[in-house]
Design a protein around this motif. Sequence first.
Motif, mmCIF file in Angstrom:
data_model
loop_
_atom_site.group_PDB
_atom_site.id
_atom_site.type_symbol
_atom_site.label_atom_id
_atom_site.label_comp_id
_atom_site.label_asym_id
_atom_site.label_seq_id
_atom_site.Cartn_x
_atom_site.Cartn_y
_atom_site.Cartn_z
ATOM 1 N N LYS A 241 -0.054 -2.273 15.391
ATOM 2 C CA LYS A 241 -0.678 -2.580 14.103
ATOM 3 C C LYS A 241 0.090 -3.651 13.330
ATOM 4 O O LYS A 241 1.291 -3.852 13.545
ATOM 5 C CB LYS A 241 -0.744 -1.312 13.247
ATOM 6 C CG LYS A 241 0.630 -0.846 12.729
ATOM 7 C CD LYS A 241 0.519 0.421 11.928
ATOM 8 C CE LYS A 241 1.870 0.858 11.365
ATOM 9 N NZ LYS A 241 2.352 -0.033 10.291
ATOM 10 N N PRO A 242 -0.583 -4.345 12.387
ATOM 11 C CA PRO A 242 0.134 -5.208 11.443
ATOM 12 C C PRO A 242 1.101 -4.361 10.614
ATOM 13 O O PRO A 242 0.872 -3.171 10.386
ATOM 14 C CB PRO A 242 -0.988 -5.776 10.566
ATOM 15 C CG PRO A 242 -2.237 -5.619 11.368
ATOM 16 C CD PRO A 242 -2.045 -4.394 12.204
ATOM 17 N N SER A 243 2.166 -4.962 10.142
ATOM 18 C CA SER A 243 3.234 -4.212 9.471
ATOM 19 C C SER A 243 2.764 -3.483 8.218
ATOM 20 O O SER A 243 3.295 -2.431 7.871
ATOM 21 C CB SER A 243 4.384 -5.153 9.114
ATOM 22 O OG SER A 243 3.931 -6.179 8.244
ATOM 23 N N ASP A 244 1.750 -4.028 7.528
ATOM 24 C CA ASP A 244 1.305 -3.403 6.280
ATOM 25 C C ASP A 244 0.070 -2.521 6.461
ATOM 26 O O ASP A 244 -0.516 -2.057 5.480
ATOM 27 C CB ASP A 244 1.027 -4.471 5.219
ATOM 28 C CG ASP A 244 -0.051 -5.463 5.650
ATOM 29 O OD1 ASP A 244 -0.403 -5.477 6.848
ATOM 30 O OD2 ASP A 244 -0.534 -6.228 4.798
ATOM 31 N N PHE A 245 -0.339 -2.267 7.697
ATOM 32 C CA PHE A 245 -1.512 -1.430 7.979
ATOM 33 C C PHE A 245 -1.072 0.027 8.069
ATOM 34 O O PHE A 245 -0.157 0.364 8.822
ATOM 35 C CB PHE A 245 -2.166 -1.878 9.290
ATOM 36 C CG PHE A 245 -3.446 -1.146 9.625
ATOM 37 C CD1 PHE A 245 -4.630 -1.480 9.001
ATOM 38 C CD2 PHE A 245 -3.460 -0.137 10.580
ATOM 39 C CE1 PHE A 245 -5.820 -0.827 9.308
ATOM 40 C CE2 PHE A 245 -4.631 0.525 10.905
ATOM 41 C CZ PHE A 245 -5.818 0.172 10.257
ATOM 42 N N LEU A 246 -1.707 0.902 7.282
ATOM 43 C CA LEU A 246 -1.316 2.301 7.206
ATOM 44 C C LEU A 246 -1.964 3.128 8.315
ATOM 45 O O LEU A 246 -3.168 3.024 8.538
ATOM 46 C CB LEU A 246 -1.729 2.889 5.855
ATOM 47 C CG LEU A 246 -1.133 2.243 4.604
ATOM 48 C CD1 LEU A 246 -1.860 2.746 3.368
ATOM 49 C CD2 LEU A 246 0.355 2.532 4.506
ATOM 50 N N VAL A 247 -1.170 3.947 8.976
ATOM 51 C CA VAL A 247 -1.703 4.926 9.930
ATOM 52 C C VAL A 247 -1.485 6.304 9.316
ATOM 53 O O VAL A 247 -0.357 6.791 9.210
ATOM 54 C CB VAL A 247 -1.032 4.816 11.306
ATOM 55 C CG1 VAL A 247 -1.599 5.882 12.249
ATOM 56 C CG2 VAL A 247 -1.245 3.429 11.898
ATOM 57 N N ASN B 57 0.819 -1.207 0.000
ATOM 58 C CA ASN B 57 0.000 0.000 0.000
ATOM 59 C C ASN B 57 0.854 1.258 0.000
ATOM 60 O O ASN B 57 0.399 2.324 0.418
ATOM 61 C CB ASN B 57 -0.914 -0.004 1.231
ATOM 62 C CG ASN B 57 -1.772 -1.250 1.298
ATOM 63 O OD1 ASN B 57 -2.318 -1.683 0.296
ATOM 64 N ND2 ASN B 57 -1.881 -1.836 2.481
ATOM 65 N N ASP B 58 2.101 1.146 -0.502
ATOM 66 C CA ASP B 58 3.029 2.267 -0.443
ATOM 67 C C ASP B 58 2.566 3.480 -1.237
ATOM 68 O O ASP B 58 3.015 4.600 -0.983
ATOM 69 C CB ASP B 58 4.413 1.834 -0.935
ATOM 70 C CG ASP B 58 5.180 1.051 0.124
ATOM 71 O OD1 ASP B 58 4.675 0.950 1.256
ATOM 72 O OD2 ASP B 58 6.275 0.545 -0.171
ATOM 73 N N PHE B 59 1.663 3.278 -2.203
ATOM 74 C CA PHE B 59 1.191 4.414 -2.994
ATOM 75 C C PHE B 59 0.371 5.386 -2.143
ATOM 76 O O PHE B 59 0.132 6.524 -2.553
ATOM 77 C CB PHE B 59 0.366 3.922 -4.193
ATOM 78 C CG PHE B 59 -0.952 3.291 -3.843
ATOM 79 C CD1 PHE B 59 -2.119 4.025 -3.834
ATOM 80 C CD2 PHE B 59 -1.020 1.940 -3.515
ATOM 81 C CE1 PHE B 59 -3.332 3.447 -3.513
ATOM 82 C CE2 PHE B 59 -2.233 1.347 -3.188
ATOM 83 C CZ PHE B 59 -3.392 2.097 -3.191
ATOM 84 N N LEU B 60 -0.048 4.967 -0.952
ATOM 85 C CA LEU B 60 -0.785 5.838 -0.044
ATOM 86 C C LEU B 60 0.091 6.331 1.108
ATOM 87 O O LEU B 60 -0.419 6.837 2.111
ATOM 88 C CB LEU B 60 -2.018 5.114 0.500
ATOM 89 C CG LEU B 60 -3.095 4.779 -0.534
ATOM 90 C CD1 LEU B 60 -4.237 3.995 0.104
ATOM 91 C CD2 LEU B 60 -3.627 6.030 -1.212
ATOM 92 N N ARG B 61 1.401 6.220 0.955
ATOM 93 C CA ARG B 61 2.318 6.821 1.929
ATOM 94 C C ARG B 61 2.673 8.216 1.450
ATOM 95 O O ARG B 61 2.916 8.430 0.274
ATOM 96 C CB ARG B 61 3.594 5.996 2.097
ATOM 97 C CG ARG B 61 3.377 4.643 2.742
ATOM 98 C CD ARG B 61 4.702 3.965 3.067
ATOM 99 N NE ARG B 61 5.191 4.351 4.387
ATOM 100 C CZ ARG B 61 6.416 4.790 4.645
ATOM 101 N NH1 ARG B 61 7.278 4.966 3.671
ATOM 102 N NH2 ARG B 61 6.770 5.088 5.872
#
Length: 290
Positions: free
Chosen positions: A180-186, A2-6
């Motif tokens: 959080k799980p490692s791939d969950f975005l905050v 989900n890096d495109f939303l970082r």
Amino acid sequence: MNDFLRGTGIALATPFNKDGSIDYDGVTSLVNFCIEGNVEYLVVLGTTAESATLSKEEKKNLTAHIVEVNNKRLPLVIGVGGNNTLAVIDEIKEINSSDFDAILSVVPMYNRPSQEGIYRHYKAINDSTTLPVILYNVPSRTATNMTAETTLRLAQLDKIIGIKEAVGDFTQVLQIIKNKPSDFLVISGDDALALPAVVAGGDGVISVVGQGFPASFSEMIRLGLSGETKKAFEKLYALLPAIDYAFEEGNPAGIKNILKVKGVCKDNVRLPLIPVSEGLAKRIEEFVED
């Protein structure tokens, strides 16, 4: 994944003409201004869009226009939320999934569900769509706080990829980041706290003020993500007056006035919102000119 939303997402305002109709030239100008400012993605039909005052037909036309102007240049997130779970699911089913990369869905407002009710609401959304879902917690608007425990429980579902957290309680943000799980975005929903959240391990911001200052705001977040905190905080301190002004008399009246001063679009809003006062408008103009 989900890096495109970082980084920096922009909660787009909806420019209006003086008669209250949507100013599509202003929409085009705003979208291009944000893209040229190197933000990472755009959010359509969020709170800042005054989506509560848009008709179904206006939402459809506005969305289509933004999709066309964006022309696949940036990822797009669409806001779909409400306090009627079945109605939200029906609205999600009408989305053209090829146009959007994720859904942003707010905690149900007004009817004040329990934590279990919030969980089941989002579980129903999760089970109804193929698109990734970003939770949105903003108790100042919904009158209900989704706790860190509920967020972390929802983070286990397959379509729930992150949260826009605007709780105003930094301890709760830290609890989510820590567990959080490692791939969950905050993703921060608070412009003033976005950089501290990023430095603590968050993934960025969905910003209001960023559309007024897209280049400097998005660069600030990128510096924070890369660990260049001194440079990042210098940018934050320079932007703090704008953040205060944008929210002093309500959102999006403040940011629309900033956009007017910068020549991006008009500052008209729809009732029950009203434009900023003359005093605030003068301070905004002085800040932008400086």
